[in-house]
Design an enzyme around this catalytic site. Sequence first.
Site, PDB file in Angstrom:
ATOM      1  N   GLU A   1      -5.292 -12.143  -6.341  1.00  0.00           N
ATOM      2  CA  GLU A   1      -4.904 -13.370  -7.052  1.00  0.00           C
ATOM      3  C   GLU A   1      -6.118 -14.236  -7.390  1.00  0.00           C
ATOM      4  OE1 GLU A   1      -1.938 -14.069  -3.885  1.00  0.00           O
ATOM      5  OE2 GLU A   1      -0.623 -14.683  -5.524  1.00  0.00           O
TER       6      GLU A   1
ATOM      7  N   ALA B   1      -4.729 -13.196   1.993  1.00  0.00           N
ATOM      8  CA  ALA B   1      -4.584 -14.338   2.903  1.00  0.00           C
ATOM      9  C   ALA B   1      -4.583 -13.789   4.319  1.00  0.00           C
ATOM     10  CB  ALA B   1      -3.282 -15.061   2.610  1.00  0.00           C
TER      11      ALA B   1
ATOM     12  N   GLU C   1       2.158  -7.839  -0.853  1.00  0.00           N
ATOM     13  CA  GLU C   1       2.941  -8.819  -0.083  1.00  0.00           C
ATOM     14  C   GLU C   1       4.327  -8.322   0.302  1.00  0.00           C
ATOM     15  OE1 GLU C   1       1.097  -9.556  -2.726  1.00  0.00           O
ATOM     16  OE2 GLU C   1      -0.104 -11.333  -2.306  1.00  0.00           O
TER      17      GLU C   1
ATOM     18  N   GLY D   1      -3.954 -12.237  -1.829  1.00  0.00           N
ATOM     19  CA  GLY D   1      -4.699 -13.419  -2.287  1.00  0.00           C
ATOM     20  C   GLY D   1      -6.049 -13.055  -2.887  1.00  0.00           C
TER      21      GLY D   1
HETATM   22  N1  COA Z   1      -5.499 -10.862   7.208  1.00  0.00           N
HETATM   23  C1  COA Z   1      -6.011 -10.873   8.443  1.00  0.00           C
HETATM   24  N2  COA Z   1      -6.784  -9.888   8.928  1.00  0.00           N
HETATM   25  C2  COA Z   1      -7.029  -8.840   8.119  1.00  0.00           C
HETATM   26  C3  COA Z   1      -6.540  -8.780   6.799  1.00  0.00           C
HETATM   27  C4  COA Z   1      -5.734  -9.855   6.351  1.00  0.00           C
HETATM   28  N3  COA Z   1      -5.239  -9.898   5.111  1.00  0.00           N
HETATM   29  N4  COA Z   1      -6.960  -7.619   6.254  1.00  0.00           N
HETATM   30  C5  COA Z   1      -7.699  -7.001   7.180  1.00  0.00           C
HETATM   31  N5  COA Z   1      -7.757  -7.746   8.307  1.00  0.00           N
HETATM   32  C6  COA Z   1      -8.460  -7.436   9.554  1.00  0.00           C
HETATM   33  C7  COA Z   1      -7.726  -6.392  10.384  1.00  0.00           C
HETATM   34  O1  COA Z   1      -6.690  -6.978  11.136  1.00  0.00           O
HETATM   35  C8  COA Z   1      -8.849  -5.867  11.233  1.00  0.00           C
HETATM   36  O2  COA Z   1      -9.099  -6.793  12.249  1.00  0.00           O
HETATM   37  P1  COA Z   1      -9.320  -6.296  13.781  1.00  0.00           P
HETATM   38  O3  COA Z   1     -10.561  -5.429  13.709  1.00  0.00           O
HETATM   39  O4  COA Z   1      -9.524  -7.563  14.551  1.00  0.00           O
HETATM   40  O5  COA Z   1      -8.091  -5.528  14.149  1.00  0.00           O
HETATM   41  C9  COA Z   1     -10.041  -5.908  10.281  1.00  0.00           C
HETATM   42  O6  COA Z   1      -9.699  -6.841   9.264  1.00  0.00           O
HETATM   43  C10 COA Z   1     -10.322  -4.568   9.627  1.00  0.00           C
HETATM   44  O7  COA Z   1      -9.151  -4.134   8.976  1.00  0.00           O
HETATM   45  P2  COA Z   1      -8.495  -2.690   9.219  1.00  0.00           P
HETATM   46  O8  COA Z   1      -7.036  -2.770   8.880  1.00  0.00           O
HETATM   47  O9  COA Z   1      -8.832  -2.180  10.581  1.00  0.00           O
HETATM   48  O10 COA Z   1      -9.295  -1.821   8.129  1.00  0.00           O
HETATM   49  P3  COA Z   1      -8.804  -0.489   7.420  1.00  0.00           P
HETATM   50  O11 COA Z   1      -9.974   0.045   6.703  1.00  0.00           O
HETATM   51  O12 COA Z   1      -8.097   0.399   8.385  1.00  0.00           O
HETATM   52  O13 COA Z   1      -7.703  -0.970   6.327  1.00  0.00           O
HETATM   53  C11 COA Z   1      -6.836  -2.390   4.588  1.00  0.00           C
HETATM   54  C12 COA Z   1      -8.075  -1.758   5.255  1.00  0.00           C
HETATM   55  C13 COA Z   1      -7.312  -3.375   3.536  1.00  0.00           C
HETATM   56  C14 COA Z   1      -5.999  -1.276   3.919  1.00  0.00           C
HETATM   57  C15 COA Z   1      -5.991  -3.106   5.669  1.00  0.00           C
HETATM   58  O14 COA Z   1      -6.834  -3.962   6.424  1.00  0.00           O
HETATM   59  C16 COA Z   1      -4.869  -3.944   5.114  1.00  0.00           C
HETATM   60  O15 COA Z   1      -3.855  -3.395   4.690  1.00  0.00           O
HETATM   61  N6  COA Z   1      -5.028  -5.290   5.136  1.00  0.00           N
HETATM   62  C17 COA Z   1      -3.998  -6.203   4.737  1.00  0.00           C
HETATM   63  C18 COA Z   1      -3.933  -6.321   3.233  1.00  0.00           C
HETATM   64  C19 COA Z   1      -2.792  -7.226   2.819  1.00  0.00           C
HETATM   65  O16 COA Z   1      -1.640  -6.979   3.075  1.00  0.00           O
HETATM   66  N7  COA Z   1      -3.152  -8.326   2.141  1.00  0.00           N
HETATM   67  C20 COA Z   1      -2.200  -9.261   1.649  1.00  0.00           C
HETATM   68  C21 COA Z   1      -1.966 -10.349   2.617  1.00  0.00           C
HETATM   69  S1  COA Z   1      -0.787 -11.504   1.951  1.00  0.00           S
END
Ligand code: COA
Length: 260
Positions: free
Chosen positions: A114, A66, A134, A111
């Site tokens: 999920e 999400a 989460e 999500g």
């Molecule tokens: N919601 C909103 N934005 C997200 C996102 C999410 N769940 N997951 C990634 N993004 C965005 C980042 O903020 C970033 O945006 P920006 O370039 O404007 O800063 C872009 O996507 C790229 O992500 P980034 O974190 O820079 O890539 P990465 O390769 O360093 O890391 C992940 C990849 C997947 C490990 C990391 O993005 C992450 O942990 N995301 C969240 C996952 C999460 O907690 N999901 C559950 C949500 S309830």
Amino acid sequence: MSYQNILVELRNRIGRITVNRPEKLNALNRATLEELDLAFRSLAVDAGVGAVILTGSGDKAFIAGADIKELSRLSPVEGREFALFGQGVLHRIETLGKPVLAAVNGYALGGGCEIALACTLRIASGAAKFGQPEVNLGIIPGYGGTQRLARLVGRGRAQEMILTGETIDAAEAHRIGLANQVVAAEELMSRTEAVAGTILSRGPVAVRYALDAIHRGLNMSLEEGLAYEAALFGLLCATEDMKEGTKAFLDKRKADFHGR
Ligand code: COA
């Protein structure tokens, strides 16, 4: 129908929905979830669609969860609505009446994991990563993860994933039964289409009833589930598909099903 955040295509009776926000790793903001809801609604009633494939655009993410920016601002009342709306969309996917295959091409987190769980099958590329992170954000899965993950991989493994928030790779997801198959990234779509094609070649009413029996049966006692299975089995004996399938076997030819 034109969408901003998803792509919808149809080929060989297989609908393909691609979440298309690669710069945000295909995170599900409200607008994207609403578009997914609309797209699944329309594919559900399209007689030309026998199966659906859900995937993410780019080579990095299936769906990274999400949209954290949106959820960071939710009030308790909005949070409940957020979870209920997402759960409704995933319920639609799970009970579409047609197989939905997740082609998991990268991160399937929160999500994203999920929504993959709500799909009928999960075919993963070797680069896929699954997780319910989460708890890192001080919340729990809200789109059914606490329920579907435990039902699919067992309570112990679900608790491990949900409480540690740690990500697992495709091989581990396959080992615990979260991914049905793992294939090379370049073969992900062709393999997923092949699996969908195999299902499409089977008796369509039988496929629909099997999905229904499994889904409903999981919410019933074994005795009730068996009775429901027997009722559907009996109903299938009245279909043209059943006459054709059994006759084709006895005639030593391929069945020509019409879903009737
Ligand atoms: N919601 C909103 N934005 C997200 C996102 C999410 N769940 N997951 C990634 N993004 C965005 C980042 O903020 C970033 O945006 P920006 O370039 O404007 O800063 C872009 O996507 C790229 O992500 P980034 O974190 O820079 O890539 P990465 O390769 O360093 O890391 C992940 C990849 C997947 C490990 C990391 O993005 C992450 O942990 N995301 C969240 C996952 C999460 O907690 N999901 C559950 C949500 S309830």
